[in-house]
Write an enzyme that holds these catalytic residues in place. Structure first.
Site, short mmCIF file in Angstrom:
data_model
loop_
_atom_site.label_atom_id
_atom_site.label_comp_id
_atom_site.label_asym_id
_atom_site.label_seq_id
_atom_site.Cartn_x
_atom_site.Cartn_y
_atom_site.Cartn_z
N ASP A 87 1.85 7.05 -7.77
CA ASP A 87 2.00 8.11 -8.77
C ASP A 87 2.30 7.57 -10.16
OD1 ASP A 87 4.90 7.59 -8.75
OD2 ASP A 87 4.88 8.66 -6.84
N ASP A 94 8.82 1.04 -3.43
CA ASP A 94 8.84 2.49 -3.63
C ASP A 94 7.97 3.12 -2.53
OD1 ASP A 94 9.11 5.04 -4.60
OD2 ASP A 94 7.74 4.77 -6.30
#
Length: 534
Positions: free
Chosen positions: A314, A388
């Site tokens: 993202d 992440d």
């Protein structure tokens, strides 16, 4: 699939429209088709269970064990139908086609409108298993009416056709049905093939042995099943849109099925932007900055010229990294190009990540993080590695929280480098969180655990579809900062940019808050022995 050998005594010879050898071949062809369809139904239930409920290992075990058990029941129950094997087989195939074909629709509907699909999953696993188990005893009876071959040879032929059909169905599901038709339409198409094959065998090959009432009944049932499956296929797009609105609300802007997962974006124009991956909220504009600031900035306290980000397609972790002017390069390893494509092109998401994909210091590599680290050159040294990744409680992510994975990560760390890991909520799932810490230490790292609070959405909540706001506010994000040699200090760099949620006292409180949940003497998680609970 065949669950046991059932040898029926020869019945009176059937009056066939074809030669016995051709009739035998047609029965074996139907065995092949039924086995392929049956395995597709099994895989469909496993895939939906993993997607809708989470923890793919547990769900696969539940579905397969229930179905195998039910197949045994079906074989026993089929004894009562052997006196009318032809009509019995036709009705079994019609019921199997109806249940298997509509299973995906019903499971997704219960998930979307009732919020719970476990009971429907159990019901479908048992009922489909019973029907699959009833097939072979009936087919054994039919084939012995066609041919007087010895029972051993008959069983061998049935097993061969069954297993080859299962192979074709198992390959067709991931390589043909899912990418070309999707879960819902793929299941409906499989049901249509199933009912046509079963109905054609009974009505054509054994039609002369049926009474007029039986032929009429089978024809009516097959037409009704095909009508239901066809009507569902015609309306499946409308159903998907309605179900998405039930799950995500009325603000769905983008819904994309990639080779890896379903990606849904809501809001962004009116209301906060939310990013869902496979039905799980992964990013919420309302609180993502708290998560990404806590994940990134403590790791940047030290040298940070070269940064590696594992996951985070993202672009939000990269946004925080690139706020440091002395960062020379950022490499992001993302499994799904579809996420990166949206992060680059969707105006709301690209605006949220600060258009990092246009920054000349940023490059993206499309690969599995584990595989990429295995092939990474030892000369590639990064000052900071940021993991992440989805919570370790989600089974597909377990290998990315293993001792082996962290060992590979240590090879690409420069001397004095730091590794930041998103480890799941420390308060809600302390065993999972502290297993991450134990696994890092087993891989040779010294660790400094900490957490961040202030969550106002279910973002990052793990395998559940969502949390309500009251639960979310009590939840937290847990992190572990690690380094080889000595434990790194959880602090901010003097070069840190202005932050919305982090400050020295906030980080100190986060260290104390995580420490209060500590569980000691936990074993590390490895590829061979994963320790994370779903």
């Amino acid at each position: 699939m065949i669950d046991q050998s059932v040898v029926a005594p020869p019945d009176s010879a059937a009056r066939l429209p074809v030669r016995p050898s051709a009739g035998r071949f047609l029965i074996l062809a139907v065995v092949f088709v039924c086995a392929a369809c049956g395995l597709v139904y099994e895989l469909e239930l496993v895939a939906l269970a993993s997607y809708l409920i989470g923890d793919s290992v547990t769900q696969a075990s539940v579905v397969l064990s229930l179905m195998v058990f039910a197949m045994g029941l079906g074989s026993l129950l089929a004894k009562r139908l052997r006196c009318r094997a032809a009509v019995g087989f036709g009705l079994v195939e019609a019921a199997l086609a109806l249940l298997g074909g509509t299973s995906a629709l019903v499971l997704y509907a219960t998930f979307a409108w009732m919020g719970e699909s476990r009971y429907a999953l159990i019901a479908f696993s048992l009922s489909i298993g019973i029907l699959i188990g009833a097939e072979i005893p009936l087919l054994m009876t039919l084939i012995q009416r066609v041919s007087r071959q010895d029972p051993g040879g008959t069983v061998a032929d049935l097993f061969a056709a069954d297993y080859v059909g299962a192979l074709v169905g198992g390959l067709a599901f991931p390589f043909l049905l899912l990418p070309w038709f999707g879960q819902l339409t793929g299941a409906l198409l499989t049901g249509a093939v199933n009912v046509v094959a079963g109905g054609a065998l009974v009505l054509w090959v054994f039609g002369r042995d049926l009474t007029g009432r039986e032929r009429g009944l089978l024809l009516l049932v097959n037409v009704l099943v095909l009508t239901v499956l066809g009507a569902a296929a015609v309306t499946v797009d409308d159903f998907e849109r309605a179900a998405r609105r039930a799950v995500y609300g009325d603000g769905v802007r983008v819904a994309v099925q990639t080779d890896v997962q379903e990606i849904v974006l809501t809001g962004g124009r009116e209301g906060p932007l939310d990013l869902y991956l496979d039905g799980r909220l992964r990013v919420s504009e309302r609180d993502e900055f708290r998560y990404h600031e806590a994940l990134v900035h403590p790791a940047m306290s030290g040298r940070h010229a070269r940064v590696l980000i594992l996951g985070g397609g993202d672009g939000l972790a990269a946004r925080e990294v690139l706020r440091y002017g002395d960062v020379r390069s950022v490499t992001l390893v993302e499994l799904d190009p579809g996420v990166a494509r949206l992060a680059r092109t969707d105006p709301a998401l690209a605006g949220l990540n600060g258009h990092v994909y246009d920054d000349p210091r940023f490059r993206v590599v499309y690969a599995d993080a584990f595989t990429w680290l295995r092939g990474a050159a030892r000369s590639e040294a990064y000052d900071v590695v940021i993991s992440d990744l989805p919570n370790p409680g989600i089974t597909p992510s377990t290998k990315l929280y293993s001792e082996e994975f962290y060992g590979l990560a240590s090879r690409v760390l420069a001397e004095g480098g730091r590794l930041a890991v998103h480890a799941g909520p420390s308060a809600a799932r302390p065993r999972t969180y502290w297993t991450v810490d134990a696994t890092l230490r087993a891989a040779g790292f010294r660790t400094s655990p900490y957490s961040a609070t202030g969550r106002v959405s279910g973002f990052g909540a793990g395998p559940d579809r969502a949390h309500d706001e009251e639960d979310a506010e009590r939840d937290d994000w847990g992190f572990v900062l690690a380094a080889v040699g000595r434990a790194p200090r959880v602090a901010l760099s003097p070069q840190a940019p202005p932050l919305r949620s982090l400050a020295g006292p906030v980080l100190e409180a986060g260290v104390l808050r995580a420490e209060r949940t500590r569980l000691r003497d936990l074993p590390p998680s490895t590829l061979i022995h994963p320790r994370y609970a779903g």
